[in-house]
Design a protein around this motif. Structure first.
Motif, PDB file in Angstrom:
ATOM      1  N   ASP A   1       0.826  -1.252   0.140  1.00  0.00           N
ATOM      2  CA  ASP A   1       0.014  -0.007   0.017  1.00  0.00           C
ATOM      3  C   ASP A   1       0.971   1.355   0.093  1.00  0.00           C
ATOM      4  O   ASP A   1       1.705   1.544   0.898  1.00  0.00           O
ATOM      5  CB  ASP A   1      -0.965   0.147   1.210  1.00  0.00           C
ATOM      6  CG  ASP A   1      -1.970   1.046   1.141  1.00  0.00           C
ATOM      7  OD1 ASP A   1      -1.842   2.019   0.290  1.00  0.00           O
ATOM      8  OD2 ASP A   1      -2.641   1.154   2.525  1.00  0.00           O
ATOM      9  N   TYR A   2       0.800   2.060  -1.032  1.00  0.00           N
ATOM     10  CA  TYR A   2       1.739   3.222  -1.207  1.00  0.00           C
ATOM     11  C   TYR A   2       1.021   4.674  -0.694  1.00  0.00           C
ATOM     12  O   TYR A   2       1.488   5.492  -1.136  1.00  0.00           O
ATOM     13  CB  TYR A   2       2.263   3.189  -2.438  1.00  0.00           C
ATOM     14  CG  TYR A   2       2.945   2.292  -3.017  1.00  0.00           C
ATOM     15  CD1 TYR A   2       4.076   1.445  -2.300  1.00  0.00           C
ATOM     16  CD2 TYR A   2       2.542   1.175  -4.188  1.00  0.00           C
ATOM     17  CE1 TYR A   2       4.825   0.446  -2.628  1.00  0.00           C
ATOM     18  CE2 TYR A   2       3.152  -0.106  -4.422  1.00  0.00           C
ATOM     19  CZ  TYR A   2       4.364  -0.417  -3.717  1.00  0.00           C
ATOM     20  OH  TYR A   2       4.980  -1.621  -3.935  1.00  0.00           O
ATOM     21  N   SER A   3      -0.082   4.586  -0.310  1.00  0.00           N
ATOM     22  CA  SER A   3      -0.924   5.718  -0.150  1.00  0.00           C
ATOM     23  C   SER A   3      -0.497   6.387   1.135  1.00  0.00           C
ATOM     24  O   SER A   3       0.377   5.953   1.919  1.00  0.00           O
ATOM     25  CB  SER A   3      -2.501   5.173   0.269  1.00  0.00           C
ATOM     26  OG  SER A   3      -2.377   4.607   1.617  1.00  0.00           O
ATOM     27  N   LEU A   4      -0.495   7.738   0.908  1.00  0.00           N
ATOM     28  CA  LEU A   4       0.065   8.724   2.208  1.00  0.00           C
ATOM     29  C   LEU A   4      -1.049   8.796   3.245  1.00  0.00           C
ATOM     30  O   LEU A   4      -2.150   8.391   3.230  1.00  0.00           O
ATOM     31  CB  LEU A   4       0.453   9.944   1.414  1.00  0.00           C
ATOM     32  CG  LEU A   4       1.376   9.868   0.476  1.00  0.00           C
ATOM     33  CD1 LEU A   4       1.488  11.156  -0.155  1.00  0.00           C
ATOM     34  CD2 LEU A   4       2.715   9.380   0.818  1.00  0.00           C
ATOM     35  N   GLU A   5      -0.714   9.474   4.267  1.00  0.00           N
ATOM     36  CA  GLU A   5      -1.600   9.692   5.421  1.00  0.00           C
ATOM     37  C   GLU A   5      -2.736  10.443   4.842  1.00  0.00           C
ATOM     38  O   GLU A   5      -2.969  11.382   3.968  1.00  0.00           O
ATOM     39  CB  GLU A   5      -0.813  10.789   6.187  1.00  0.00           C
ATOM     40  CG  GLU A   5       0.371  10.186   7.002  1.00  0.00           C
ATOM     41  CD  GLU A   5       0.136   9.174   8.191  1.00  0.00           C
ATOM     42  OE1 GLU A   5      -0.886   9.087   8.383  1.00  0.00           O
ATOM     43  OE2 GLU A   5       1.127   8.821   8.746  1.00  0.00           O
ATOM     44  N   ALA A   6      -4.065  10.128   5.439  1.00  0.00           N
ATOM     45  CA  ALA A   6      -5.262  10.535   5.009  1.00  0.00           C
ATOM     46  C   ALA A   6      -5.446  12.079   5.329  1.00  0.00           C
ATOM     47  O   ALA A   6      -6.009  12.822   4.686  1.00  0.00           O
ATOM     48  CB  ALA A   6      -6.365   9.826   5.615  1.00  0.00           C
TER      49      ALA A   6
ATOM     50  N   PHE B   1       3.242  17.130   7.896  1.00  0.00           N
ATOM     51  CA  PHE B   1       4.405  16.920   8.783  1.00  0.00           C
ATOM     52  C   PHE B   1       5.171  15.647   8.458  1.00  0.00           C
ATOM     53  O   PHE B   1       6.481  15.838   8.702  1.00  0.00           O
ATOM     54  CB  PHE B   1       3.866  16.631  10.189  1.00  0.00           C
ATOM     55  CG  PHE B   1       3.394  17.899  10.966  1.00  0.00           C
ATOM     56  CD1 PHE B   1       4.286  18.996  11.072  1.00  0.00           C
ATOM     57  CD2 PHE B   1       1.966  18.246  11.420  1.00  0.00           C
ATOM     58  CE1 PHE B   1       3.854  20.311  11.645  1.00  0.00           C
ATOM     59  CE2 PHE B   1       1.553  19.184  11.858  1.00  0.00           C
ATOM     60  CZ  PHE B   1       2.502  20.345  11.658  1.00  0.00           C
ATOM     61  N   SER B   2       4.699  14.646   7.840  1.00  0.00           N
ATOM     62  CA  SER B   2       5.369  13.412   7.598  1.00  0.00           C
ATOM     63  C   SER B   2       6.452  13.932   6.285  1.00  0.00           C
ATOM     64  O   SER B   2       7.446  13.487   6.525  1.00  0.00           O
ATOM     65  CB  SER B   2       4.403  12.191   7.031  1.00  0.00           C
ATOM     66  OG  SER B   2       3.820  11.826   8.253  1.00  0.00           O
ATOM     67  N   ALA B   3       5.815  14.659   5.474  1.00  0.00           N
ATOM     68  CA  ALA B   3       6.872  14.939   4.223  1.00  0.00           C
ATOM     69  C   ALA B   3       8.075  15.625   4.601  1.00  0.00           C
ATOM     70  O   ALA B   3       9.069  15.274   4.287  1.00  0.00           O
ATOM     71  CB  ALA B   3       5.888  15.808   3.405  1.00  0.00           C
ATOM     72  N   PHE B   4       7.757  16.698   5.595  1.00  0.00           N
ATOM     73  CA  PHE B   4       8.810  17.486   5.945  1.00  0.00           C
ATOM     74  C   PHE B   4       9.978  16.791   6.914  1.00  0.00           C
ATOM     75  O   PHE B   4      11.076  16.768   6.983  1.00  0.00           O
ATOM     76  CB  PHE B   4       8.518  18.881   6.759  1.00  0.00           C
ATOM     77  CG  PHE B   4       8.363  19.801   5.738  1.00  0.00           C
ATOM     78  CD1 PHE B   4       9.414  20.619   5.277  1.00  0.00           C
ATOM     79  CD2 PHE B   4       6.749  20.191   5.576  1.00  0.00           C
ATOM     80  CE1 PHE B   4       8.897  21.585   4.369  1.00  0.00           C
ATOM     81  CE2 PHE B   4       6.600  21.299   4.689  1.00  0.00           C
ATOM     82  CZ  PHE B   4       7.740  22.037   3.999  1.00  0.00           C
ATOM     83  N   THR B   5       9.452  15.591   7.640  1.00  0.00           N
ATOM     84  CA  THR B   5      10.389  14.899   8.569  1.00  0.00           C
ATOM     85  C   THR B   5      11.149  14.020   7.696  1.00  0.00           C
ATOM     86  O   THR B   5      12.328  13.816   7.698  1.00  0.00           O
ATOM     87  CB  THR B   5       9.219  14.048   9.504  1.00  0.00           C
ATOM     88  OG1 THR B   5       8.542  14.773  10.320  1.00  0.00           O
ATOM     89  CG2 THR B   5      10.354  12.790  10.325  1.00  0.00           C
ATOM     90  N   ALA B   6      10.354  13.651   6.453  1.00  0.00           N
ATOM     91  CA  ALA B   6      10.961  12.601   5.318  1.00  0.00           C
ATOM     92  C   ALA B   6      12.148  13.599   4.705  1.00  0.00           C
ATOM     93  O   ALA B   6      13.354  13.052   4.717  1.00  0.00           O
ATOM     94  CB  ALA B   6      10.002  12.093   4.588  1.00  0.00           C
ATOM     95  N   ILE B   7      11.826  14.689   4.466  1.00  0.00           N
ATOM     96  CA  ILE B   7      13.108  15.588   4.035  1.00  0.00           C
ATOM     97  C   ILE B   7      14.107  15.705   4.684  1.00  0.00           C
ATOM     98  O   ILE B   7      15.155  15.908   4.514  1.00  0.00           O
ATOM     99  CB  ILE B   7      12.238  17.049   3.518  1.00  0.00           C
ATOM    100  CG1 ILE B   7      11.352  16.628   2.321  1.00  0.00           C
ATOM    101  CG2 ILE B   7      13.305  17.898   3.109  1.00  0.00           C
ATOM    102  CD1 ILE B   7      10.453  17.990   2.037  1.00  0.00           C
ATOM    103  N   SER B   8      13.841  15.903   6.054  1.00  0.00           N
ATOM    104  CA  SER B   8      14.868  16.015   7.125  1.00  0.00           C
ATOM    105  C   SER B   8      15.756  14.733   7.346  1.00  0.00           C
ATOM    106  O   SER B   8      17.027  14.970   7.452  1.00  0.00           O
ATOM    107  CB  SER B   8      14.311  16.487   8.640  1.00  0.00           C
ATOM    108  OG  SER B   8      13.718  17.448   8.483  1.00  0.00           O
ATOM    109  N   ILE B   9      15.080  13.628   7.155  1.00  0.00           N
ATOM    110  CA  ILE B   9      15.883  12.466   7.306  1.00  0.00           C
ATOM    111  C   ILE B   9      16.706  12.345   6.003  1.00  0.00           C
ATOM    112  O   ILE B   9      18.018  12.027   6.169  1.00  0.00           O
ATOM    113  CB  ILE B   9      14.903  11.253   7.231  1.00  0.00           C
ATOM    114  CG1 ILE B   9      14.074  11.237   8.646  1.00  0.00           C
ATOM    115  CG2 ILE B   9      15.542   9.944   6.912  1.00  0.00           C
ATOM    116  CD1 ILE B   9      13.020  10.158   8.801  1.00  0.00           C
ATOM    117  N   ILE B  10      16.395  12.726   4.753  1.00  0.00           N
ATOM    118  CA  ILE B  10      17.243  12.606   3.619  1.00  0.00           C
ATOM    119  C   ILE B  10      18.231  13.579   3.722  1.00  0.00           C
ATOM    120  O   ILE B  10      19.416  13.151   3.392  1.00  0.00           O
ATOM    121  CB  ILE B  10      16.097  12.914   2.461  1.00  0.00           C
ATOM    122  CG1 ILE B  10      15.093  11.563   2.145  1.00  0.00           C
ATOM    123  CG2 ILE B  10      17.094  12.877   0.890  1.00  0.00           C
ATOM    124  CD1 ILE B  10      14.272  12.028   1.133  1.00  0.00           C
TER     125      ILE B  10
END
Length: 453
Positions: free
Chosen positions: A211-216, A223-232
């Motif tokens: 399942d490749y869906s994002l948060e509803a 917030f998840s996107a910016f956390t992911a960007i910080s991780i990268i």
């Protein structure tokens, strides 16, 4: 830009060294491929196994886009930093420390302390994290051999700390070149293992549902996107490029670019293969460590256990090298104050303080790792606040001030755009990371037997 004096292009290198940190720890004897080994160890580590987890906050398109953009921007950033260092060297001012370069170019003593504060936070954080993850690797191996064993995580962290104390006595950054070459091979080794294991898991009858869906919820998705960007951003960061370039035998001009090219060749192979294969199999159920996804607690292993065990051993061994690389700035600061450059590297006068201070530093990192096994969340905050200023903002600023490109030139506006965009991303990433820290607070327990993801 004036040409360097022909009769003596490197006058400072001909003067007697009075700084033990520079003379001993940052000994300038290396070749460009040694710098490539150091850079690869600093950037290509087990953190790449979190890339599928980062992708789950971005999805396929944005995930691949961010991974590529971050790679291009960091290569460009490190290239500019190398050009500034080369320019200073050709002008008779060879800088071997990030803090001194920033203070010289920006003309501010405050920048000296800003950089040393950020570097210390990053390097100590990575030292603590490396010991913590290595202890967790030992725990995984122990649990597979003795499922009902009584040893706890902090005991494995103690074992790792003892090994790190012994290895920390290698006196110079240059003396790590063989270890870091082995580290490069290990990173390729566990990446191959992870990719093959993911393909095996994805094509087996026990393949997990995808399942490749994002948060509803839109706010959670942001917030998840910016956390992911910080991780990268944190995965691509290193924050010690000037210190790595310092290990090159002078003249260092042009050598660092070759080392960067070697490093980014390894990055291309490892980052994309680990991110794509892991996210393809597990989608939005990807764990923060893809090896844990392949070894679920509530079911059979999704790949041969012995193969995954070999991957865990490779990760464990590389973590020792990473811990050593990121400790060099701390050692350089210690020896600048404690060692006597007029006496030999292995003289009793210098050997005893080195043994005591490095043992204390590693023991401190080990204690913090054992006490704070939720350090990953804290490290995410340090990464957002630390790596983005040092690797995405300062190099562009230093280049613009040093070479003074025209304000109508493409280079000037590219650099300004990168600084503005990544400053904003860093602020949002720090906010998102702090938010996750707060949300996970109820899971935290000092000297816990489990690492909080």
């Amino acid at each position: 830009m004036s040409d360097p004096p022909k009769e003596d292009p490197f006058p400072e290198n001909h003067r007697p060294l009075v700084d033990a940190g520079a003379a001993f720890v940052l000994q300038s004897k290396g070749e460009w491929w040694h710098a490539g080994f150091h850079l690869t160890t600093a950037i290509v580590g087990p953190t790449i196994l979190t890339l599928p987890y980062a992708f789950r906050g971005l999805g396929w398109g944005l995930g691949c886009f961010c991974l590529t953009v971050m790679g291009v921007v960091t290569f460009y950033s490190y290239y500019l930093m190398s050009k500034v260092l080369d320019h200073c060297e050709n002008s008779g001012r060879r800088h071997i420390r990030f803090r001194e370069l920033a203070a010289d170019v920006l003309g501010s003593g405050l920048m000296f302390y800003f950089v040393i504060l950020i570097q210390t936070a990053i390097n100590t954080g990575i030292g603590v994290g490396a010991i913590l993850l290595a202890g967790e690797c030992l725990q995984i191996i122990y649990s597979s051999i003795s499922p009902n064993g009584s040893l706890r995580l902090y005991e494995f962290i103690g074992m790792v700390t003892v090994v790190m104390i012994v290895l920390s006595q290698l006196p110079t950054f240059h003396s790590l070149r063989h270890i870091n070459f082995f580290s490069l091979l290990l990173s390729l080794g566990y990446t191959i293992i992870v990719v093959v294991s993911c393909i095996h898991a994805g094509t087996s009858k026990n393949a997990p549902p995808r399942d490749y869906s994002l948060e509803a919820k839109n706010s959670t998705r942001v917030f998840s996107a910016f956390t992911a960007i910080s991780i990268i951003a944190a995965i691509y960061g290193n924050g010690i490029l000037p210190e790595i370039q310092a290990t090159l035998a002078p003249p260092a001009t042009g050598k660092m670019v070759k080392g960067l090219s070697m490093c980014y060749g390894v990055i291309f192979v490892t980052f994309y293969s680990a991110a794509i294969s892991g996210y393809w199999v597990f989608g939005n159920k990807s764990n923060s460590n893809i090896l844990k996804s392949l070894l679920p607690d509530d079911g059979p292993a999704l790949a041969p256990t012995w193969v995954l065990g070999l991957g865990v051993i490779f990760v464990l061994l590389q973590l020792f090298a990473i811990g050593l690389v990121y400790s060099q700035v701390a050692y350089e600061i210690m020896e600048k104050k404690s060692a006597d450059v007029k006496q030999g590297l292995f003289s009793k006068r210098n050997l005893i303080p080195r043994l005591i201070l490095r043992t204390i530093y590693m023991a401190f990192c080990g204690f913090m790792a054992a006490m704070l096994p939720f350090f990953g969340d804290i490290n995410a905050v340090v990464g957002a606040i630390g790596f983005i200023p040092l690797d995405f903002v300062l190099p562009m600023l230093l280049y613009n001030i040093t070479f003074k490109p025209s304000k109508t030139s493409l280079t000037y506006w590219i650099n300004m755009s990168i600084m503005v965009v990544f400053t904003g991303a860093g602020i949002m990433g720090a906010f998102s990371s702090i938010r996750k820290l707060v949300l996970d607070a109820n899971k935290f327990k000092l000297f816990s037997n489990d690492v909080v993801d």
